[in-house]
Design an enzyme around this catalytic site. Structure first.
Site, PDB file in Angstrom:
ATOM      1  N   CYS A   1       0.874  -1.269  -0.059  1.00  0.00           N
ATOM      2  CA  CYS A   1      -0.043  -0.006  -0.021  1.00  0.00           C
ATOM      3  C   CYS A   1       0.798   1.339  -0.061  1.00  0.00           C
ATOM      4  CB  CYS A   1      -0.753   0.109   1.387  1.00  0.00           C
ATOM      5  SG  CYS A   1      -1.714   1.659   1.687  1.00  0.00           S
TER       6      CYS A   1
ATOM      7  N   CYS B   1       0.593   3.636   3.035  1.00  0.00           N
ATOM      8  CA  CYS B   1       0.989   2.944   4.260  1.00  0.00           C
ATOM      9  C   CYS B   1       2.452   2.912   3.856  1.00  0.00           C
ATOM     10  CB  CYS B   1       0.700   1.559   4.463  1.00  0.00           C
ATOM     11  SG  CYS B   1      -1.317   1.429   4.244  1.00  0.00           S
TER      12      CYS B   1
END
Length: 496
Positions: A420, A423
């Protein structure tokens, strides 16, 4: 940020279904074994557990142990709460909204160095929007080191270099390359984390205010593999010691007695290392719970506090006693980074240092705000005493410090394996920030020996990437401590 796959008792729940449940009913969610991104898991809930979520007891179970003195410290939780929420948090948030600190240059396309998995997260909330050329202040783009010197001094240095051109011209290309590699090695040898090459064409500026850390929906085996790799392979833990609530382990019923017996038997340095990682992990989980997608429709996205998500991660009963320990480790991490800010004050007080963005008035105001913040940090009455670390036998202490440094560098490299992108962005920034704080804590002599003029190359340097990550990482920890007050209030107001 990262989100586990959740099931209600007897039926699968979508995020929309979960949001429609009351906090009392939502406590009965069950985590599928092995699906928790944290790598630590949460216990499957049995019937009747939700009956203990009465008003008052919910807050008690999350926070009853988050009080009093912290282990290995002379400080208490209440002092940190008051100091952070009243003195630090408001000033820090104002500083982080300035151009110098909101624009972070990062390479989000580095390959994962540990496993060959080329899949990427396709969730829309995982995306990161990089800055266009016109959105970044010219002063930030002009030079990688201009943050610390005025333009006139740059010109002076160039003139000196031209005078030495005859000498430099006598060096072969191979020798020049070798000298550059030596300098790069010297710079990296002091660091506790890996930094991106800001000159790489893959590196891009990201506006952190427009790409906030929050729930993205990232979950599954690829997500929990990150934290499992950190805890199982990079926290000085032997494989024979079973971590409590590890969904990958088959040790059902492990209450963590063996783990904590092992942890307490470690030297203070290795114990501190684990607590830093656990505190960082707790902070990220708080951010996820505090900026959760509560509602999505054609008109708006509603982000806010998800009390049930917070309980799943920190409730004493739902985590078999692990949750409060994680929160206490957050406060330990806060003390470490706060101490680093207090120690770095002389570096930023030098008249040759500038938060250079090419906007003189704003740059001067922001430096004054930065110094004000650092003086407040220095005034904290119960600072962590880093001299207790790496003491004793010098040879053994040096070896331990090097192991400490290499292990944390490895963790910073693991961030390039996060699929991600949102992230990955915040994971890289926060590990770099903590690594920079550790670099500061253990460079006391170099900081004290810094000259006040620009005529001498100081033995201690911070790149702009290190500075931005240091303050933004502490901003995340400070925000987590502030959010605990909000969650404590929300939990106390739960109705039966």
């Amino acid at each position: 940020m990262w989100q586990p796959r959740l099931y209600c008792k007897g039926l699968k729940c979508s995020s929309k279904n979960l949001r429609s449940h009351s906090p009392k009913g939502a406590v009965a969610w069950v985590l599928v074994a092995g699906q928790d991104w944290t790598g630590r898991g949460a216990v499957p809930l049995h019937s009747g557990v939700h009956k203990t979520t009465a008003a008052g007891s919910a807050a008690h179970r999350c926070f009853c142990q988050v009080t009093g003195n912290l282990d290995d410290c002379a400080c208490d939780v209440e002092t940190i709460d008051s100091f952070n929420n009243k003195e630090i948090f408001p000033k820090l948030q104002k500083l982080l909204s300035s151009d110098y600190f909101r624009f972070y240059k990062v390479n989000l396309n580095n390959p994962c160095p540990f496993w060959t998995d080329h899949s990427q997260c396709g969730l829309k909330y995982c995306a990161v929007k990089p800055c266009t050329e016109g959105e970044v202040p010219e002063g930030l783009k002009s030079s990688s080191y201009k943050y610390s010197e005025a333009a006139g001094q740059d010109i002076e240095e160039c003139e000196k270099a031209e005078k030495l051109g005859a000498v430099n011209g006598s060096l072969s290309d191979e020798t020049r390359q070798a000298l550059q590699e030596w300098k790069k090695h010297d710079d990296e040898s002091d660091r506790f984390c890996m930094l991106d090459d800001e000159d790489s064409p893959e590196s891009q500026y990201v506006d952190l205010l427009l790409n906030p850390e929050r729930f993205t929906g990232y979950r599954g085996p690829e997500a929990w593999r990150i934290w499992n790799s950190i805890y199982e392979e990079n926290c000085f833990k032997p494989y024979s010691v079973k971590r409590p609530l590890n969904p990958l382990a088959s040790n059902s019923g492990n209450k963590g007695q063996g783990f904590y017996h092992w942890l307490e038997g470690l030297c203070v340095e290795k114990r501190a290392f684990f607590r830093l990682i656990s505190g960082l992990h707790a902070s990220i989980n708080i951010h996820l719970s505090a900026r959760y997608l509560l509602d999505e429709n054609w008109f708006e996205l509603k982000w806010g506090h998800n009390v049930s998500e917070f309980q799943l991660r920190f409730d004493e009963e739902l985590t078999e006693g692990e949750g409060p320990k994680r929160l206490r480790n957050l406060y330990f991490l806060y003390l470490i980074e706060l101490r680093a800010l207090a120690k770095i004050l002389p570096y930023f007080e030098r008249p040759t240092f500038h938060l250079y963005t090419g906007q003189p008035t704003e740059d001067n105001e922001n430096k004054n705000l930065l110094l004000e913040l650092l003086h407040v940090a220095k005034s904290f009455p119960l600072h962590f005493d880093e001299t207790a670390l790496f003491a004793g036998n010098k040879k053994e202490a040096m070896k331990l410090k090097e192991d400490f440094k290499l292990t944390f560098k490895n963790i910073s490299r693991i961030m390039d394996c996060v699929e991600c992108f949102k992230c990955r962005l915040w994971g890289k920034l926060q590990t770099q920030g903590l690594g920079t704080a550790l670099k500061i804590l253990f460079s006391e002599r170099q900081i004290e020996a810094m000259p006040n003029t620009s005529n001498t190359n100081p033995s201690f340097q911070l790149s702009r990437q290190e500075i931005v990550s240091l303050f933004n990482a502490f901003g995340r920890i400070s925000t987590s401590v502030r959010e605990l007050e909000n969650f404590r209030s929300l939990l106390s107001n739960l109705k039966q």
